[in-house]
Design a protein around this motif. Sequence first.
Motif, mmCIF file in Angstrom:
data_model
loop_
_atom_site.group_PDB
_atom_site.id
_atom_site.type_symbol
_atom_site.label_atom_id
_atom_site.label_comp_id
_atom_site.label_asym_id
_atom_site.label_seq_id
_atom_site.Cartn_x
_atom_site.Cartn_y
_atom_site.Cartn_z
ATOM 1 N N ASP A 113 2.847 2.270 2.474
ATOM 2 C CA ASP A 113 2.714 3.335 3.312
ATOM 3 C C ASP A 113 4.149 3.120 4.193
ATOM 4 O OD1 ASP A 113 2.613 0.407 4.287
ATOM 5 O OD2 ASP A 113 1.358 0.805 5.935
ATOM 6 N N HIS A 153 -6.076 1.591 3.893
ATOM 7 C CA HIS A 153 -7.139 1.290 4.965
ATOM 8 C C HIS A 153 -7.841 -0.202 4.419
ATOM 9 C CE1 HIS A 153 -6.900 5.199 6.886
ATOM 10 N NE2 HIS A 153 -7.057 5.521 5.882
ATOM 11 N N LYS A 154 -6.944 -1.083 5.360
ATOM 12 C CA LYS A 154 -7.552 -2.626 4.878
ATOM 13 C C LYS A 154 -7.290 -3.344 6.262
ATOM 14 C CE LYS A 154 -2.769 -3.598 3.327
ATOM 15 N NZ LYS A 154 -2.226 -2.773 3.823
ATOM 16 N N ASP A 155 -8.031 -4.662 6.324
ATOM 17 C CA ASP A 155 -8.098 -5.738 7.332
ATOM 18 C C ASP A 155 -7.042 -6.482 7.498
ATOM 19 O OD1 ASP A 155 -10.626 -4.079 8.004
ATOM 20 O OD2 ASP A 155 -11.615 -5.814 6.660
ATOM 21 N N ASP A 156 -5.916 -6.647 6.542
ATOM 22 C CA ASP A 156 -4.880 -7.472 7.089
ATOM 23 C C ASP A 156 -3.526 -6.811 6.291
ATOM 24 O OD1 ASP A 156 -5.637 -7.720 4.250
ATOM 25 O OD2 ASP A 156 -6.095 -9.698 4.114
ATOM 26 N N THR A 157 -2.364 -7.577 6.317
ATOM 27 C CA THR A 157 -1.418 -7.153 6.397
ATOM 28 C C THR A 157 -0.960 -7.347 4.812
ATOM 29 O OG1 THR A 157 -0.272 -9.045 6.871
ATOM 30 C CG2 THR A 157 -0.578 -7.432 8.506
ATOM 31 N N ASP A 158 0.260 -6.568 4.337
ATOM 32 C CA ASP A 158 0.538 -6.582 2.979
ATOM 33 C C ASP A 158 1.359 -8.100 2.877
ATOM 34 O OD1 ASP A 158 0.258 -4.284 2.490
ATOM 35 O OD2 ASP A 158 2.063 -3.463 3.215
ATOM 36 N N LEU A 186 -2.132 -1.982 -2.995
ATOM 37 C CA LEU A 186 -3.319 -2.168 -1.978
ATOM 38 C C LEU A 186 -3.768 -0.791 -1.636
ATOM 39 C CD1 LEU A 186 -1.614 -5.220 -0.221
ATOM 40 C CD2 LEU A 186 -2.966 -5.551 -2.058
ATOM 41 N N LYS A 187 -4.980 -1.086 -0.939
ATOM 42 C CA LYS A 187 -5.574 0.222 -0.135
ATOM 43 C C LYS A 187 -4.899 0.175 1.021
ATOM 44 C CE LYS A 187 -10.212 -0.158 -1.974
ATOM 45 N NZ LYS A 187 -11.757 -0.529 -1.633
ATOM 46 N N ASP A 233 0.859 -1.226 0.072
ATOM 47 C CA ASP A 233 -0.054 0.102 0.056
ATOM 48 C C ASP A 233 0.843 1.257 0.178
ATOM 49 O OD1 ASP A 233 1.079 -0.124 2.664
ATOM 50 O OD2 ASP A 233 -0.870 -0.468 3.377
ATOM 51 N N HIS A 280 -1.689 -10.630 1.937
ATOM 52 C CA HIS A 280 -1.810 -10.485 0.534
ATOM 53 C C HIS A 280 -0.871 -11.155 -0.267
ATOM 54 C CE1 HIS A 280 -5.586 -7.683 0.338
ATOM 55 N NE2 HIS A 280 -4.824 -7.202 1.490
#
Length: 212
Positions: A57, A75-80, A72-73, A55, A83
Amino acid sequence: MAEKIRCIIICGSPDFDANFIKSFVNPETDFIICADSGYLTAKRSDIIPHLFVGDFDSFSGEIPDDIEVIKLKVHKDDTDSMHCAEIAAQRNFREVVLLGATGARLDHTLANLSVLEYLSDNKINAYIENEKETVKLLSIGEYIFNNQNEKTFSVFPFGCDKITISYDGEVEYPANNLTVKSSVAVGISNIFRCDSVKVRLSKGKALFIVNK
């Protein structure tokens, strides 16, 4: 181009040994994914990845045009890293290794242990590797550990309150259907005393750590 047999996920822990990573990865047969700032780890290890997932970040630089990018976004629920693991599973890799996945922030290390569980649940041979240790997530079944004589190993319940474990082969502290509770670290600092040991897990899930 040689067939890519193994998937390597390079994570972003600052606690990594560039020489170890460089010696461990085989660009000819490994498919290499970088999880966000894991790209910096790869660059410092003189490794060019096939895929960047993140993402942006913790990494804000440019990615060369010849490297596939999945953005990736934030703000998401899991980690890079998770994914990356999902992509490895979707692309049918049966062996996945996480590098640069431990040390520094404890929450990131724990998240990467969850990645191991996800891969194990998908019947993928997965482990975390660094210059000091190998970490595997064992589900119910049998596992052979070869050429580990005199190395220290430890076992801990993971995601459950207790496990039942046995060792077939000589170890310093034998076990036959031994119950190991998460609240009592009785599985720590055992030692392989022969070249081949079968580990049988008959209940629960376990982190199995071999110290090099």
